[in-house]
Design a protein around this motif. Structure first.
Motif, PDB file in Angstrom:
ATOM      1  N   LEU A  39       0.801  -1.090   0.131  1.00 16.30           N
ATOM      2  CA  LEU A  39      -0.088   0.125  -0.205  1.00 16.30           C
ATOM      3  C   LEU A  39       0.688   1.269  -0.052  1.00 16.30           C
ATOM      4  N   HIS A  40       0.469   2.166  -0.758  1.00  9.98           N
ATOM      5  CA  HIS A  40       1.105   3.634  -0.778  1.00  9.98           C
ATOM      6  C   HIS A  40      -0.033   4.495  -0.462  1.00  9.98           C
ATOM      7  N   GLU A  41       0.484   5.800  -0.708  1.00  8.15           N
ATOM      8  CA  GLU A  41      -0.459   6.942  -0.364  1.00  8.15           C
ATOM      9  C   GLU A  41      -1.820   7.192  -1.243  1.00  8.15           C
ATOM     10  N   GLY A  42      -1.799   6.486  -2.314  1.00  4.35           N
ATOM     11  CA  GLY A  42      -2.788   6.635  -3.488  1.00  4.35           C
ATOM     12  C   GLY A  42      -4.067   5.243  -2.630  1.00  4.35           C
ATOM     13  N   ALA A  44      -3.830   4.818   0.584  1.00  2.91           N
ATOM     14  CA  ALA A  44      -4.340   5.347   1.880  1.00  2.91           C
ATOM     15  C   ALA A  44      -5.550   6.287   1.698  1.00  2.91           C
ATOM     16  N   SER A  45      -5.559   7.194   0.484  1.00  2.00           N
ATOM     17  CA  SER A  45      -6.498   8.045   0.309  1.00  2.00           C
ATOM     18  C   SER A  45      -7.816   7.408  -0.084  1.00  2.00           C
ATOM     19  N   LEU A  46      -7.816   6.115  -0.533  1.00  2.00           N
ATOM     20  CA  LEU A  46      -9.303   5.290  -0.760  1.00  2.00           C
ATOM     21  C   LEU A  46      -9.573   4.922   0.532  1.00  2.00           C
ATOM     22  N   LEU A  47      -8.688   4.261   1.408  1.00  2.00           N
ATOM     23  CA  LEU A  47      -9.061   3.986   2.767  1.00  2.00           C
ATOM     24  C   LEU A  47      -9.794   4.894   3.722  1.00  2.00           C
ATOM     25  N   LYS A  48      -9.130   6.232   3.543  1.00  2.00           N
ATOM     26  CA  LYS A  48      -9.522   7.402   4.111  1.00  2.00           C
ATOM     27  C   LYS A  48     -11.090   7.755   3.943  1.00  2.00           C
ATOM     28  N   ARG A  49     -11.261   7.483   2.649  1.00  2.00           N
ATOM     29  CA  ARG A  49     -12.665   7.989   1.972  1.00  2.00           C
ATOM     30  C   ARG A  49     -13.763   6.979   2.599  1.00  2.00           C
ATOM     31  N   ASN A  80       4.416  -6.617   1.470  1.00  2.00           N
ATOM     32  CA  ASN A  80       5.097  -5.898   2.538  1.00  2.00           C
ATOM     33  C   ASN A  80       4.032  -5.965   3.425  1.00  2.00           C
ATOM     34  N   GLU A  81       3.457  -7.076   4.306  1.00  2.77           N
ATOM     35  CA  GLU A  81       2.311  -7.515   5.074  1.00  2.77           C
ATOM     36  C   GLU A  81       2.560  -6.442   6.434  1.00  2.77           C
ATOM     37  N   GLU A  82       3.585  -6.041   6.951  1.00  2.00           N
ATOM     38  CA  GLU A  82       3.671  -5.263   8.133  1.00  2.00           C
ATOM     39  C   GLU A  82       3.474  -3.695   7.748  1.00  2.00           C
ATOM     40  N   LYS A  83       4.050  -3.191   6.696  1.00  2.00           N
ATOM     41  CA  LYS A  83       3.662  -1.897   6.256  1.00  2.00           C
ATOM     42  C   LYS A  83       2.442  -1.884   6.061  1.00  2.00           C
ATOM     43  N   ASP A  84       1.706  -2.770   5.334  1.00  2.00           N
ATOM     44  CA  ASP A  84       0.338  -2.735   4.819  1.00  2.00           C
ATOM     45  C   ASP A  84      -0.495  -2.804   6.138  1.00  2.00           C
ATOM     46  N   LEU A  85      -0.313  -3.403   7.078  1.00  2.00           N
ATOM     47  CA  LEU A  85      -1.159  -3.207   8.402  1.00  2.00           C
ATOM     48  C   LEU A  85      -0.912  -1.991   9.018  1.00  2.00           C
ATOM     49  N   SER A  86       0.218  -1.270   8.907  1.00  4.69           N
ATOM     50  CA  SER A  86       0.486  -0.076   9.562  1.00  4.69           C
ATOM     51  C   SER A  86      -0.245   0.938   8.855  1.00  4.69           C
ATOM     52  N   VAL A  87      -0.362   0.902   7.568  1.00  8.27           N
ATOM     53  CA  VAL A  87      -1.238   1.775   6.668  1.00  8.27           C
ATOM     54  C   VAL A  87      -2.835   1.851   7.214  1.00  8.27           C
ATOM     55  N   ALA A  88      -2.938   0.564   7.207  1.00  8.38           N
ATOM     56  CA  ALA A  88      -4.597   0.126   7.382  1.00  8.38           C
ATOM     57  C   ALA A  88      -4.822   0.514   8.815  1.00  8.38           C
ATOM     58  N   ALA A  89      -4.010   0.478   9.724  1.00  9.28           N
ATOM     59  CA  ALA A  89      -4.167   0.740  11.164  1.00  9.28           C
ATOM     60  C   ALA A  89      -4.470   2.388  11.097  1.00  9.28           C
ATOM     61  N   ASP A  90      -3.358   3.103  10.511  1.00  4.48           N
ATOM     62  CA  ASP A  90      -3.446   4.771  10.403  1.00  4.48           C
ATOM     63  C   ASP A  90      -4.848   4.913   9.890  1.00  4.48           C
ATOM     64  N   ALA A  91      -5.367   4.464   8.824  1.00  2.00           N
ATOM     65  CA  ALA A  91      -6.563   4.799   8.333  1.00  2.00           C
ATOM     66  C   ALA A  91      -7.759   4.602   9.003  1.00  2.00           C
ATOM     67  N   GLY A  92      -7.560   3.724  10.012  1.00  2.00           N
ATOM     68  CA  GLY A  92      -8.711   3.373  10.852  1.00  2.00           C
ATOM     69  C   GLY A  92      -9.538   2.296  10.044  1.00  2.00           C
ATOM     70  N   VAL A  93      -9.102   1.504   9.628  1.00  2.00           N
ATOM     71  CA  VAL A  93      -9.816   0.178   9.024  1.00  2.00           C
ATOM     72  C   VAL A  93     -10.199  -0.785   9.972  1.00  2.00           C
ATOM     73  N   ASP A  94     -11.608  -1.460  10.012  1.00  2.16           N
ATOM     74  CA  ASP A  94     -12.062  -2.208  10.738  1.00  2.16           C
ATOM     75  C   ASP A  94     -11.603  -3.675  10.551  1.00  2.16           C
ATOM     76  N   PHE A  95     -11.459  -4.074   9.384  1.00  3.14           N
ATOM     77  CA  PHE A  95     -11.182  -5.474   9.010  1.00  3.14           C
ATOM     78  C   PHE A  95     -10.259  -5.480   7.825  1.00  3.14           C
ATOM     79  N   VAL A  96      -9.341  -6.179   8.086  1.00  4.94           N
ATOM     80  CA  VAL A  96      -8.218  -6.445   6.830  1.00  4.94           C
ATOM     81  C   VAL A  96      -8.405  -7.725   6.381  1.00  4.94           C
ATOM     82  N   PHE A  97      -8.862  -8.257   5.180  1.00  9.05           N
ATOM     83  CA  PHE A  97      -8.931  -9.689   4.882  1.00  9.05           C
ATOM     84  C   PHE A  97      -7.885  -9.996   3.975  1.00  9.05           C
ATOM     85  N   MET A  98      -7.044 -10.955   4.479  1.00 10.77           N
ATOM     86  CA  MET A  98      -5.803 -11.265   3.854  1.00 10.77           C
ATOM     87  C   MET A  98      -5.852 -12.712   3.361  1.00 10.77           C
TER      88      MET A  98
END
Lengths: 296, 296
Positions: A39-42, A44-49, A80-98
Motif C-alpha cells: 500500500l502507498h498513499e494512493g 491510503a486515500s481510498l481507505l480514508k474515504r 509487505n504485510e507489516e507496512k500494509d497493516l500499519s497503513v491500514a491501522a493509520d486509516a482506521g480500517v475495521d477489518f483487513v481481509f488477507m
C-alpha cells in the motif's frame, strides 16, 4: 483492527458488526477497498474515504494470480504485510481481509466473469485475460464482503470502467466510487511497481505526467483533433531515451471507444488520455480524464 | 401476492418485508424460484418447497432471450401469464417478479458469466452459449432478489450443475436446493415444451422415462459397464420410430465428466444418465441420477 484470513470468519465478523449497527438504529454501511497490497498513499486515500463515508471499513489484500499472464510478475509482485497493516491501522480500517490463494480458489475454479468491449483496448489488448481475472475476483470479493460502496483509484481508469460495467450489467448491489490518482510531488503517479524503477528511469518516467499535464493545451492548440494530440504526446514521451511505448490512446470514457469529432455517447463523461510505457523491465500506466465540458 | 415488474420496486418490497421479519425477531429468509413461466406441477413443487422452508417466497418469470440460440424457440416459447399467476397464488407466493426484457437488459449488456467444463457436454455441446445465458441471468436475479435459498428442478440436471458450480466459484450467498423431477402418471417428465407434442409423439416419448426406469437393472446386468448401458438405452429409444436422438450420455455428476470404472471424483454423487431426443420439432430432455452407493 482485526486481521482475518478466512471467508467464513470475515462473513461472521461483518454480520456481527452490521447487527450491532442495526441495533443502534444505524445502517451499518460497509465501505470496501480491494487491493493487492504494498500500500502507498494512493491506497491510503481510498481507505480514508471509505472510513469517512461508512460505518464499517474493510480492506482486502490479495495478490490475485488469475489476473497475471504467464510471463507477468505474479511471483515477484511486491509484498509487505507489516507496512500494509500499519497503513491500514493509520486509516482506521475495521477489518483487513488477507486470504491465502487456497482460500479464494480452493480446488479447480471453472467460472469466469468477462466484460466485453471496454476490455478490448488499452491494457486489455496487451494483457489478454487480465480483466477477466480482475472482474472475476472482484465479483467474488463483492459477494464475500457485500459492501455498500467500493473505492477504486482512477490510476487504473480501465479497471474502473470494467468494474462499473460489470456492476451495472450484473445488478450488483454496490456503488462504485472512483477516486483521483495520487501523485508524488514531482508528478509521478503512485504505483506499487515504482519500487522497481532505477534512479535514472524514475527521472525519465516524469515524461508521462508532464505530457498529461500539457495535453489539454495541446488539444486546444490542435483544434480538438485527437490524432494530432496523440502524436504530440508520443513525441514528448519518446524524447526520453529509455521510454518504450506500449500505447498512447485517447478514448471516450467510460465506454473506451474511439471518440468521434464533435459528438459523443451520452453516457460518456470525457476524453481519457491513457498511457502505458516501459522503462527497463517496469511497465507504468498513467492517464488523465478531460471532461467534455472542459474541452475548448 | 404482489406482481412486480421493476427491479427497484422488487428490491424495495423485499427490503420492507425483511425488515418486518427482523423486527419480529425472525430471520426473514427468502426462498426463490427462477422460471421462464408457463408453470406446471414441476414448478409448483418448487414453489411449495420455497414456501415451506422460508418466510418470504419469490417467483420470477422471465423468458431470457440470451439463453436462446439464433435458431431456437425464443419467440414461440409458450407464455400464459394468467395461468402462471394462479399457480403462484395457489402456492402462496409473496412476490411474482415479471420484468420486461428492457428492465433486465437496458441498453447494451457486455458482461457474461461463463462456467467451463460442466457446460461442454450434453445440452452445452448442442446449444453453444446457452449456459452462459443461463449463468448470467441467474447471477443477475440472485443479485436482485438476494435469496437465502434457490430451488431448481433436477429435470435440468446440467443447469443445476452449472448453477452450483457458479455459486461455489463466485462465493454467491445462496444455498441451491435441487428438487426431484415431477412426472405425469405414465412417466413423462413435465416440461413447458410438452404442449408442442402431437398425440402420437406424446405416446412415443414415453421411451425416455421407460429407458431411465430400466437403466439401473441394465447397468447391473452389464456388470457396471457404461458403454453397454448407453447402447441398451440407445437401442430402446430407437425402437420408437419418430425418436431422433441428440444425445444419450452417462456421466459422473455433478462434474459431468466421463466416469472411470471403479473410481470417481470424491465430490461426485452418482452416475447421471442424460437424454435429449427430438420428437418432430420438439426436443425433450430427461435424466436419472443413480447414486454411487446404489450401483450394484
Amino acid at each position: 483492527m482485526k486481521v482475518i484470513r478466512t471467508i467464513a470468519e470475515l462473513k461472521q465478523a461483518l454480520r456481527t458488526k452490521r447487527r450491532e449497527a442495526w441495533s443502534l438504529g444505524t445502517e451499518g454501511s460497509v465501505g470496501f477497498v480491494p487491493t493487492m497490497g504494498f500500500l502507498h498513499e494512493g491506497h491510503a486515500s481510498l481507505l480514508k474515504r471509505a472510513r469517512e463515508e461508512n460505518e464499517i471499513a474493510v480492506l482486502s489484500i490479495f495478490v490475485n494470480p488469475t489476473q497475471f499472464g504467464p510471463n507477468e510478475d505474479f511471483e515477484r509482485y511486491p509484498r509487505n504485510e507489516e507496512k500494509d497493516l500499519s497503513v491500514a491501522a493509520d486509516a482506521g480500517v475495521d477489518f483487513v481481509f488477507m486470504p491465502p490463494v487456497q482460500e479464494m480458489y480452493p480446488g479447480k475454479s471453472s467460472t469466469t466473469v468477462s466484460v466485453a468491449g471496454v476490455t478490448d483496448r488499452l491494457c486489455g489488448a496487451s494483457r489478454p485475460g487480465h480483466f477477466d481475472g480482475v472482474a472475476t475476483v472482484v465479483s467474488k470479493l463483492f459477494h464475500i464482503v457485500e459492501p455498500d460502496r467500493a473505492y477504486f483509484g482512477m490510476k487504473d481508469a480501465q479497471q474502473v470502467a470494467v468494474i462499473e460495467t460489470m456492476v451495472r450489467d450484473l445488478n450488483l448491489n454496490v456503488e462504485i466510487v472512483p477516486c483521483p490518482t495520487v501523485r508524488e510531488p514531482d508528478g509521478l503517479a503512485l504505483s506499487s511497481r515504482n519500487v522497481y524503477l532505477s534512479e535514472e528511469h524514475r527521472k525519465e518516467a516524469l515524461v508521462l505526467s508532464q505530457a498529461l499535464a500539457l495535453s489539454d493545451r495541446w488539444l486546444a492548440a490542435e483544434g480538438g483533433r485527437v490524432e494530432a494530440l496523440t502524436r504530440r504526446i508520443t513525441d514528448y514521451i519518446q524524447s526520453s531515451p529509455s521510454a518504450d511505448i506500449d500505447y498512447v490512446e485517447v478514448l471516450s470514457y467510460p465506454s473506451l471507444t474511439e471518440p468521434k469529432e464533435g459528438e459523443h455517447n451520452e453516457l460518456d463523461k470525457g476524453l481519457l488520455i491513457a498511457l502505458a510505457v516501459r522503462f527497463g523491465q517496469t511497465r507504468l500506466i498513467d492517464n488523465r480524464l478531460i471532461p467534455y465540458g472542459e474541452i475548448q
